[in-house]
Design a protein around this motif. Sequence first.
Motif, PDB file in Angstrom:
ATOM      1  N   THR E   1      -1.969  -4.088   6.415  1.00 31.33           N
ATOM      2  CA  THR E   1      -1.008  -3.335   7.180  1.00 31.33           C
ATOM      3  C   THR E   1      -1.925  -2.025   7.681  1.00 31.33           C
ATOM      4  O   THR E   1      -2.618  -1.435   6.933  1.00 31.33           O
ATOM      5  N   LEU E   2      -1.457  -1.553   8.730  1.00 37.18           N
ATOM      6  CA  LEU E   2      -2.031  -0.337   9.443  1.00 37.18           C
ATOM      7  C   LEU E   2      -1.420   1.062   8.726  1.00 37.18           C
ATOM      8  O   LEU E   2      -2.271   2.024   8.827  1.00 37.18           O
ATOM      9  N   LEU E   3      -0.227   0.732   8.162  1.00 38.34           N
ATOM     10  CA  LEU E   3       0.197   1.785   7.552  1.00 38.34           C
ATOM     11  C   LEU E   3      -0.311   2.109   6.126  1.00 38.34           C
ATOM     12  O   LEU E   3       0.210   1.417   5.096  1.00 38.34           O
ATOM     13  N   THR E   4      -1.186   3.006   6.005  1.00 39.97           N
ATOM     14  CA  THR E   4      -1.712   2.948   4.590  1.00 39.97           C
ATOM     15  C   THR E   4      -0.855   3.475   3.335  1.00 39.97           C
ATOM     16  O   THR E   4      -1.200   3.204   2.136  1.00 39.97           O
ATOM     17  N   HIS E   5       0.294   3.839   3.631  1.00 47.50           N
ATOM     18  CA  HIS E   5       1.224   4.228   2.454  1.00 47.50           C
ATOM     19  C   HIS E   5       1.779   3.034   1.814  1.00 47.50           C
ATOM     20  O   HIS E   5       2.789   3.040   1.223  1.00 47.50           O
ATOM     21  N   PHE E   6       1.509   1.820   2.433  1.00 46.48           N
ATOM     22  CA  PHE E   6       2.173   0.535   1.896  1.00 46.48           C
ATOM     23  C   PHE E   6       0.949  -0.301   1.534  1.00 46.48           C
ATOM     24  O   PHE E   6      -0.242  -0.250   1.950  1.00 46.48           O
ATOM     25  N   ASN E   7       1.118  -0.783   0.225  1.00 42.45           N
ATOM     26  CA  ASN E   7      -0.181  -1.638  -0.299  1.00 42.45           C
ATOM     27  C   ASN E   7      -0.012  -3.042   0.404  1.00 42.45           C
ATOM     28  O   ASN E   7       0.697  -3.459   1.079  1.00 42.45           O
ATOM     29  N   SER E   8      -1.047  -3.865  -0.282  1.00 42.59           N
ATOM     30  CA  SER E   8      -1.121  -5.248   0.253  1.00 42.59           C
ATOM     31  C   SER E   8       0.101  -6.114   0.082  1.00 42.59           C
ATOM     32  O   SER E   8       0.308  -6.960   0.724  1.00 42.59           O
ATOM     33  N   SER E   9       1.031  -5.805  -0.765  1.00 40.72           N
ATOM     34  CA  SER E   9       2.237  -6.392  -1.040  1.00 40.72           C
ATOM     35  C   SER E   9       3.472  -5.764  -0.170  1.00 40.72           C
ATOM     36  O   SER E   9       4.405  -6.046  -0.329  1.00 40.72           O
ATOM     37  N   GLY E  10       2.993  -4.839   0.828  1.00 41.53           N
ATOM     38  CA  GLY E  10       4.056  -4.119   1.546  1.00 41.53           C
ATOM     39  C   GLY E  10       4.702  -3.265   0.880  1.00 41.53           C
ATOM     40  O   GLY E  10       5.828  -2.721   1.606  1.00 41.53           O
ATOM     41  N   GLU E  11       4.595  -2.737  -0.422  1.00 42.77           N
ATOM     42  CA  GLU E  11       5.154  -1.803  -1.130  1.00 42.77           C
ATOM     43  C   GLU E  11       4.814  -0.451  -1.096  1.00 42.77           C
ATOM     44  O   GLU E  11       3.334  -0.263  -0.927  1.00 42.77           O
ATOM     45  N   ALA E  12       5.447   0.505  -1.024  1.00 42.84           N
ATOM     46  CA  ALA E  12       5.300   1.939  -0.644  1.00 42.84           C
ATOM     47  C   ALA E  12       4.413   2.236  -1.899  1.00 42.84           C
ATOM     48  O   ALA E  12       4.677   1.848  -3.077  1.00 42.84           O
ATOM     49  N   HIS E  13       3.296   3.208  -2.001  1.00 44.92           N
ATOM     50  CA  HIS E  13       2.610   3.795  -2.849  1.00 44.92           C
ATOM     51  C   HIS E  13       1.990   5.108  -2.449  1.00 44.92           C
ATOM     52  O   HIS E  13       1.761   5.339  -1.412  1.00 44.92           O
ATOM     53  N   MET E  14       1.608   5.740  -3.513  1.00 46.58           N
ATOM     54  CA  MET E  14       0.953   7.132  -3.058  1.00 46.58           C
ATOM     55  C   MET E  14      -0.566   6.558  -3.074  1.00 46.58           C
ATOM     56  O   MET E  14      -1.444   6.174  -4.395  1.00 46.58           O
TER      57      MET E  14
END
Lengths: 157, 157, 157, 157, 157, 157
Positions: E1-14
């Motif tokens: 994803t282009l939104l780096t605040h989500f990991n490869s599973s699409g979950e939010a992370h720091m």
Amino acid sequence: TLLTHFNSSGEAHMVDVGHKAVTHRIAITEGYIQMQPETLHLIITNQHKKGDVLAIARIAGIMASKKTADLIPLCHPLPLTQVEISFGIEADKNRIRCQTTVKTNGQTGVEIEALNATQIALLTVYDMCKAVDRGMVIQSVQLVEKSGGKSGHWLRE
Amino acid sequence: TLLTHFNSSGEAHMVDVGHKAVTHRIAITEGYIQMQPETLHLIITNQHKKGDVLAIARIAGIMASKKTADLIPLCHPLPLTQVEISFGIEADKNRIRCQTTVKTNGQTGVEIEALNATQIALLTVYDMCKAVDRGMVIQSVQLVEKSGGKSGHWLRE
Amino acid sequence: TLLTHFNSSGEAHMVDVGHKAVTHRIAITEGYIQMQPETLHLIITNQHKKGDVLAIARIAGIMASKKTADLIPLCHPLPLTQVEISFGIEADKNRIRCQTTVKTNGQTGVEIEALNATQIALLTVYDMCKAVDRGMVIQSVQLVEKSGGKSGHWLRE
Amino acid sequence: TLLTHFNSSGEAHMVDVGHKAVTHRIAITEGYIQMQPETLHLIITNQHKKGDVLAIARIAGIMASKKTADLIPLCHPLPLTQVEISFGIEADKNRIRCQTTVKTNGQTGVEIEALNATQIALLTVYDMCKAVDRGMVIQSVQLVEKSGGKSGHWLRE
Amino acid sequence: TLLTHFNSSGEAHMVDVGHKAVTHRIAITEGYIQMQPETLHLIITNQHKKGDVLAIARIAGIMASKKTADLIPLCHPLPLTQVEISFGIEADKNRIRCQTTVKTNGQTGVEIEALNATQIALLTVYDMCKAVDRGMVIQSVQLVEKSGGKSGHWLRE
Amino acid sequence: TLLTHFNSSGEAHMVDVGHKAVTHRIAITEGYIQMQPETLHLIITNQHKKGDVLAIARIAGIMASKKTADLIPLCHPLPLTQVEISFGIEADKNRIRCQTTVKTNGQTGVEIEALNATQIALLTVYDMCKAVDRGMVIQSVQLVEKSGGKSGHWLRE
């Protein structure tokens, strides 16, 4: 201006420390709480029990040192590497002495962190004993010694 | 035990105030910061400018009063209804006096909130002037007067 | 003075609300974040996945509303009874609208709490999308409607 | 939806409790920390000294209960009227039991506050002993009993 | 994803910044508060007194910058080395401009810290003047310039 | 004493880490929340909607990790470089597993930060579902693996 917390326009700012060297910094502070002899006696007696007034005050002071930048407007946040608080009972003077040592490796000193810890530790003693002695007084909260940084070593005469 | 912050087993607790009456409560506290005449002069001079040391210390003290229960382990959280901090410059004694008034309608008093505000206001003065005067001393932080609650009115003699 | 946050000496204070009636108070606020069409598209696409930008921004806004008195110096602490944040996607205007409703039963209003929640929710959107669009702009954060208290009902024209 | 923390649009919100009655509310929770027999022995031995692990954990738990609304996104801020934490040493099971009682007069319950206090108290034990026993496990953090509010009395069977 | 605040599973992370270089980072942001001419006049008049609205807003903004990681869910905690806030009165446009500069030496940028400081400073102005002008609007909170880090220099066109 | 959080006088302190090497540190922790099958079913169903219980719990856990030093008395403040939380639904065991990974480059480990994040994430699940299932139990919160620092790699057997 001589007061570095104000910029050349006279406005308050959090002063730039980004160019300062990271040095090992130590601050030692002290303060006192004056009380009735009976109150001091209660604290001493209580020390041998599970819920020791001074042990709780120590924890409050340590925790407060970590919140200093939250409380003091222009204080830089600093990752403290050590906090140590000790109490001395001065029975002849009806008071308790609190001494705090704070250390960090940082670009600015830890005097405020140590003073804040001392103040909160003493205020916690007040809180826990106020039901029996509302007149207690917090006295002589001050820097005893500091080292590190450009200004180097400082010792209260 | 006479120290109400410990239960019958001698363990610290946040004492039950749920049964106490909600009354109007006021606490007035004071404290001082002692400094070099030159430092006091700098603060006075600066007062006429945008970045007034005492105005900033006042804000720090007011904000700190709202965080008291976060800092003092066994202190009850209270919705304060008023906080007022005033400073008096005592040039002949080379010191500044800080007086705080805190009010609430609650089940417990606001002495600790007022003392905490006083201490943090004074420590903010220290922080802003420490570059020119590391030896400043915070003195005589104490309750001046309180009213409200079961113990009623109390005035320092 | 007309500015109630200053006392008769012109000094800032947390104004006395102790005598005010406890009434049911509501504040509704709004704000917008303007962005590139591609950024808006990414947010919309992401909504169907587990880590929804707007769901996270909503949580950030709700949590921020509870910290308002910690951030705004003269704001009274208030126990909020409801916080609700909704987003509207305005694709034709390349922006997202955030609306916040806050309620309490208290002696003072909750406008600041609602504005703070709106601002932090929008800033969270900025934070999560800044890697693809640094130029986003937060716009028109304002009170829409309020009710309760002495000043009664207010509706933006 | 059956999950009240989501509104009719399926979005998270801090649910409206403004219309609920203010009642006296109590929550009692428990939890355990499992450890090596040597670790438990160290804690027991240390209890007779000034720096008692369990006394510090108690303070941490009490302080944490006051920050619950800061940590749990949709939790209402509540002025707690009592917090009490007690520990039981279960030497035969190599574990320590922590029990927390929280009380308030409010529009919503204090289960989360009590569970949070229990968790943080146990984690503080872990922190203080981790240098000798990294494998400690926090177990069975749960509500034991609650009363007050519309749902009334609840007791774990 | 282009939104780096989500990991490869699409979950939010720091997101992991541990491998990023520590560079000197600067962010400059701005924002406005629009108001009635009478309100602006009151603020200007008040500036010459002890309790200056803009001086208090500056302190609130500086303090808020230090709490950014507490407010914005996926924002990394950063030890800021400088925070500076200045106000410009644009009498012809009935608005006040707030500009914030934040600096650090770190592994991630300080745009969010500067935007947060700007927002809270403006909201503090709103809070202090709301009794006379509920309709004030916070406008155009945005990044003006940033430097440092892999993405290098960015300047709003 | 074997418990390093106490000094040679047996008093609690925040232990000196200033001389320790800055190394890359990782901690992985886990924990579970046990519930009724109907509750688990509600959470699963809700996942496809906007207001996902686990997405909110993840945010709560990440935010809590940043406040660890505020909650755990003798824990050093640390600038975390990564926080990642994932959930696994174990339908056959009527429970949800939470796994947290925290990383930093620092002088002390991040086990407590990861355990705290896990606990708060699980407690957030409890909070959001308590209206339908008050009996949920948080189980087996524990360290799974750590690396970095003098004690090196540790893996739960």
